[in-house]
Design an enzyme around this catalytic site. Structure first.
Site, short mmCIF file in Angstrom:
data_model
loop_
_atom_site.label_atom_id
_atom_site.label_comp_id
_atom_site.label_asym_id
_atom_site.label_seq_id
_atom_site.Cartn_x
_atom_site.Cartn_y
_atom_site.Cartn_z
N MET A 13 0.82 -1.21 0.00
CA MET A 13 0.00 0.00 0.00
C MET A 13 0.86 1.27 0.00
SD MET A 13 -3.32 0.58 2.34
CE MET A 13 -2.43 0.35 3.85
N ARG A 105 14.16 4.01 13.42
CA ARG A 105 13.91 5.44 13.70
C ARG A 105 14.70 6.01 14.85
NH1 ARG A 105 7.58 5.06 13.54
NH2 ARG A 105 7.34 4.93 11.29
N GLN A 165 -7.66 7.52 14.21
CA GLN A 165 -6.77 7.00 13.17
C GLN A 165 -7.45 6.01 12.24
OE1 GLN A 165 -3.13 7.22 16.30
NE2 GLN A 165 -2.65 6.08 14.46
N GLY A 169 -3.77 2.81 8.55
CA GLY A 169 -2.57 2.85 9.39
C GLY A 169 -2.19 1.47 9.90
N GLU A 243 1.98 3.56 20.11
CA GLU A 243 1.64 4.68 19.24
C GLU A 243 1.66 6.00 20.02
OE1 GLU A 243 1.25 4.24 16.07
OE2 GLU A 243 0.05 5.86 15.25
N ARG A 271 -8.28 4.06 17.12
CA ARG A 271 -8.57 3.63 15.73
C ARG A 271 -10.06 3.85 15.47
NH1 ARG A 271 -4.72 2.93 12.63
NH2 ARG A 271 -3.74 1.22 13.73
N1 HSE Z 1 1.07 3.48 13.43
C1 HSE Z 1 0.17 4.09 12.53
C2 HSE Z 1 -1.21 3.53 12.69
C3 HSE Z 1 0.64 3.90 11.12
O1 HSE Z 1 -1.35 2.43 13.22
O2 HSE Z 1 -2.17 4.18 12.31
C4 HSE Z 1 1.45 5.02 10.61
O3 HSE Z 1 2.80 4.98 10.88
#
Ligand code: HSE
Length: 371
Positions: A13, A105, A165, A169, A243, A271
């Site tokens: 993706m 990172r 989110q 993601g 996160e 989410r």
């Molecule tokens: N960790 C993010 C997510 C993805 O789960 O939405 C973007 O790096």
């Protein structure tokens, strides 16, 4: 001579979004592209209407082939990075490694790239011989682009966030699962008789369908549709999700803040069922009391993607929703107002496409710097 650039994980993706952007910007004209695969070695290279790449896919695990490259750009994911990067480096390869995965990172000899924010650090890093460049976590990059002006002027004491989110993601199979969940509900909703029932009866039936044993939830573990999931990624010992932990640690790494000047950032990552746009709500404690007008000016002047949306219902509905941002590089920021808590407390809401500025675009731009 054109730099030899190897593409790994270009079919996934994020990789596909990266290639699409590179085609749009005609980036391929400036490099010699070599495509790799972990599973379809020997098949034909990708073909696009306006760009042909003659030749065949090389083995992404073949260290001798990788060693011939000047630059590797990988969207293949963590497992690939963990497996190949150390071997390649210890074999003496000193090319540039650009990575979408999170593993490298926080390494001290790696830089998190988000050039509208840390352009100078990138330039210095290249000058100082840094060879590993990693895209930031999507929420972090999108927050930093939106609040860039306030970070740049060192006006932020702390930020508390709530995120909303998108399924993307988590990965493509999660988006599919969300759509399967919608489909599953639709078996009941699409029946003609359904809407002649009372709304509470419909609601009860729908809720019981979500609890059905066969409801698609292999990946999310619970329904995301008609629901939300206030936990993203693994757990940290202090009760944060990973996160949430990334927000402060990556932001300060991108800004290269000294230990005694760290920006404090904490909150809850959630989410929701949008497809590819992450939204974030912030409470920001400013270091000094500046007018809202001045704040809007600072925000809008920071980079060319951020746009201040006026704090009214019409503008918000038109320009500050995941559906209005999806597939674009726009970073709208709105709902800007001083909170009743006090004049140094600012409220803001921002949205960004998780696959563009949240993932592919910083990598594409890093590659462009190097060539
Ligand atoms: N960790 C993010 C997510 C993805 O789960 O939405 C973007 O790096």
């Amino acid at each position: 001579m054109k730099k030899k650039v190897g593409f790994i994980g270009w079919r996934g993706m994020v990789g596909s979004v990266l290639l699409k952007r590179m085609l749009e910007e005609k980036d391929f004209l400036h490099i010699k592209s070599i495509f790799f695969s972990t599973s379809q070695i020997g098949e034909k290279n990708p073909k696009f209407s306006n760009f042909l790449f003659p030749g065949f896919l090389k083995d992404a695990y073949n260290i001798e082939e990788l060693k011939k490259l000047d630059i590797i750009i990988t969207c293949q994911g963590s497992l690939y990075t963990q497996k190949v990067f150390p071997i390649l480096r210890s074999s003496g390869w000193s090319g540039y490694w650009i990575d979408a995965a999170s593993d490298l990172r926080m390494n001290k000899d790696a830089l998190i790239v988000l050039d509208p924010i840390n352009h100078m650090h990138i330039k210095n890093a290249i000058y100082n011989g840094i060879k590993t460049f990693v895209g930031g976590n999507c929420t972090v990059s999108l927050m930093m682009l939106a609040l860039g002006g306030l970070f740049r002027q060192n006006l932020i004491k702390w930020v508390s966030f709530s995120t909303y989110q998108a399924a993307s993601g988590a990965g493509s199979k999660y988006i599919k699962e969300l759509l399967e969940q919608i489909n599953f509900l639709n078996q009941y909703l699409s029946k003609k008789s359904t809407f002649s029932q009372s709304i509470l009866k419909i609601e009860k039936n729908i809720t019981s369908i979500t609890k059905n044993f066969d409801f698609p939830k292999k990946n999310f573990l619970i329904p995301l549709i008609l629901n939300l999931i206030p936990w993203i990624d693994s757990s940290m010992p202090n009760g944060q999700s990973k996160e949430e932990w990334k927000m402060e640690s990556e932001t300060n790494k991108i800004l290269s803040t000294e230990n005694n000047n760290r920006v404090l950032i904490d909150g809850t990552c959630v989410r929701v069922s949008s497809l590819r746009c992450h939204s974030q709500s912030f409470v920001i404690k400013l270091k000094k009391d500046i007018s809202l007008h001045k704040i809007e000016e600072i925000l809008s002047n920071d980079n060319k993607w951020v746009k201040v949306i006026s704090n009214d219902k019409e503008s918000t509905l038109k320009e500050l929703t995941p559906l209005s941002v999806t597939g674009t590089l726009n970073i709208p920021i709105g709902r800007l107002r001083k909170l009743n808590i006090g004049s140094k407390y600012l409220s803001a809401f921002t949205i960004g496409d998780q696959l563009l500025w949240g993932a592919a675009e910083p990598l594409r731009r890093m590659l462009k710097f190097l060539v």
